[in-house]
Motif scaffolding. Sequence first.
Motif, short mmCIF file in Angstrom:
data_model
loop_
_atom_site.label_atom_id
_atom_site.label_comp_id
_atom_site.label_asym_id
_atom_site.label_seq_id
_atom_site.Cartn_x
_atom_site.Cartn_y
_atom_site.Cartn_z
N ARG A 20 -48.36 -51.66 60.14
CA ARG A 20 -47.80 -51.68 61.50
C ARG A 20 -48.89 -51.54 62.55
O ARG A 20 -48.64 -51.77 63.73
N LEU A 113 -42.25 -43.88 48.48
CA LEU A 113 -42.47 -42.45 48.71
C LEU A 113 -42.12 -41.63 47.47
O LEU A 113 -42.81 -40.67 47.12
N LEU A 133 -45.07 -35.80 55.76
CA LEU A 133 -45.43 -37.19 56.01
C LEU A 133 -46.21 -37.29 57.32
O LEU A 133 -45.83 -36.68 58.33
N ASP A 136 -45.04 -38.17 61.27
CA ASP A 136 -44.32 -37.23 62.13
C ASP A 136 -45.23 -36.05 62.43
O ASP A 136 -45.68 -35.37 61.52
N TYR A 173 -34.53 -44.52 59.20
CA TYR A 173 -34.69 -43.22 58.53
C TYR A 173 -33.75 -43.08 57.34
O TYR A 173 -32.77 -43.81 57.21
N GLY A 174 -34.02 -42.04 56.54
CA GLY A 174 -33.01 -41.56 55.61
C GLY A 174 -31.98 -40.81 56.44
O GLY A 174 -32.32 -40.16 57.44
N GLU A 194 -30.75 -44.04 52.32
CA GLU A 194 -32.02 -44.48 52.88
C GLU A 194 -31.81 -45.66 53.83
O GLU A 194 -31.27 -46.69 53.44
N LYS A 195 -32.19 -45.48 55.07
CA LYS A 195 -32.17 -46.53 56.10
C LYS A 195 -30.87 -47.34 56.15
O LYS A 195 -30.87 -48.56 55.94
N ILE A 207 -33.62 -37.91 58.46
CA ILE A 207 -34.63 -37.09 57.77
C ILE A 207 -35.95 -37.35 58.49
O ILE A 207 -36.40 -38.50 58.60
N ILE A 208 -36.55 -36.29 59.01
CA ILE A 208 -37.90 -36.45 59.54
C ILE A 208 -38.85 -35.96 58.45
O ILE A 208 -38.44 -35.26 57.54
N GLY A 209 -40.09 -36.34 58.54
CA GLY A 209 -40.98 -36.24 57.37
C GLY A 209 -41.42 -34.87 56.90
O GLY A 209 -42.61 -34.62 56.72
N GLN A 233 -37.35 -44.47 45.94
CA GLN A 233 -37.11 -43.72 47.18
C GLN A 233 -36.88 -42.24 46.89
O GLN A 233 -36.04 -41.88 46.05
N THR A 235 -35.43 -40.32 48.93
CA THR A 235 -34.05 -40.10 49.40
C THR A 235 -33.05 -40.26 48.25
O THR A 235 -32.10 -39.49 48.13
C1 G1P Z 1 -39.71 -42.23 54.98
C2 G1P Z 1 -38.45 -41.85 54.21
C3 G1P Z 1 -37.25 -41.75 55.18
C4 G1P Z 1 -37.58 -40.78 56.28
C5 G1P Z 1 -38.89 -41.18 56.99
C6 G1P Z 1 -39.31 -40.12 57.99
O1 G1P Z 1 -39.55 -43.55 55.46
O2 G1P Z 1 -38.20 -42.80 53.19
O3 G1P Z 1 -36.12 -41.31 54.47
O4 G1P Z 1 -36.52 -40.75 57.21
O5 G1P Z 1 -39.96 -41.35 56.05
O6 G1P Z 1 -40.43 -40.50 58.73
P1 G1P Z 1 -40.81 -44.43 56.02
O7 G1P Z 1 -40.95 -44.04 57.46
O8 G1P Z 1 -42.00 -44.06 55.20
O9 G1P Z 1 -40.40 -45.85 55.85
#
Ligand code: G1P
Length: 307
Positions: A20, A113, A133, A136, A173-174, A194-195, A207-209, A233, A235
């Motif tokens: 990205r 992930l 993650l 965030d 997000y999840g 998931e998403k 879900i934040i990371g 995943q 999630t």
């Molecule tokens: C991942 C997780 C997702 C979560 C997100 C948070 O997605 O799979 O569930 O909500 O991080 O940042 P990604 O952003 O890596 O695609």
Amino acid sequence: MSTTKPVRKAVIPVAGLGTRFLPVTKAMPKEMLPVVDKPAIQYVVEEAVSVGLSDILMITGRNKRALEDHFDRVPSLEATLEEKGDEKKLAAIQESSNLGDIHYVRQGDPNGLGHAVLCAERHVGDEPFAVLLGDDLIDERDELLGEMIRVQQATGGSVVALMEVPAEAISAYGCADVTPVEGESYVQVHGLVEKPAPEDAPSNLAIIGRYVLHPAVFEVLKETGPGRGGEIQLTDALQTLAKREGEGGGVYGVVFRGRRYDTGDKLSYLKAVVTLACGREEFGDDLRSWLRDFVADGAGVPASAGA
Ligand code: G1P
């Protein structure tokens, strides 16, 4: 029931390709993008260390050498700064190499992930652990991870960080289906997707990371087939644990209402940098006053653009 072991370790997946942010991430990991004067990853490591998780495992991939270098010492640079008597810069470069005990394992063939977290199994062993993650950033003035650790210790299950997002944003997000737990500040998670498309989302809680996971997640991940995007995943594994009763089962959520900065794409990254820079004592006031003038003058929009 077995007693819950303390949470001592943090796992930080950093093997993503950073597509990205191309072209800047062609030869540089996205985690090294500067957020004011520190790479984004340093904020995440500092957050883990601030709640006592000084044993950190990064799940890395190709192209990530700069990360290891950043958290390592540079004796020649330290010597030069010492000779010059530049204590401030010396402290700034030593800070990142004194943060904790940082380990690295390669993900090899990145497959999502869930796969990244599974790569931590040998290092983590049979104890609960945190996953952070890098996209965030949580404001250091707002508590999240410490509270999640407390909830993990109290429940013996796994814990996710949740945040309300606008309905149309949930597909990034999840998403969690939750109910309150009487007398507690956390919620019980009954299902995770998931998403999802906004119309299929069970809530607006994303879900934040940040995760604090029971080690049972490793066995579940091994049995979890490819999910969204053909990847393993996390999630989906948590969805299995949410439905499980007994040892290692149960998923709980801490709903975060503090300040979170998303560095996951170019626009939100720019907003994060400006927000954090405005909070800096040494130039926050100057930057805010410059921004006011910049916006009043049309914020750099060419005179013809709006015509
Ligand atoms: C991942 C997780 C997702 C979560 C997100 C948070 O997605 O799979 O569930 O909500 O991080 O940042 P990604 O952003 O890596 O695609």
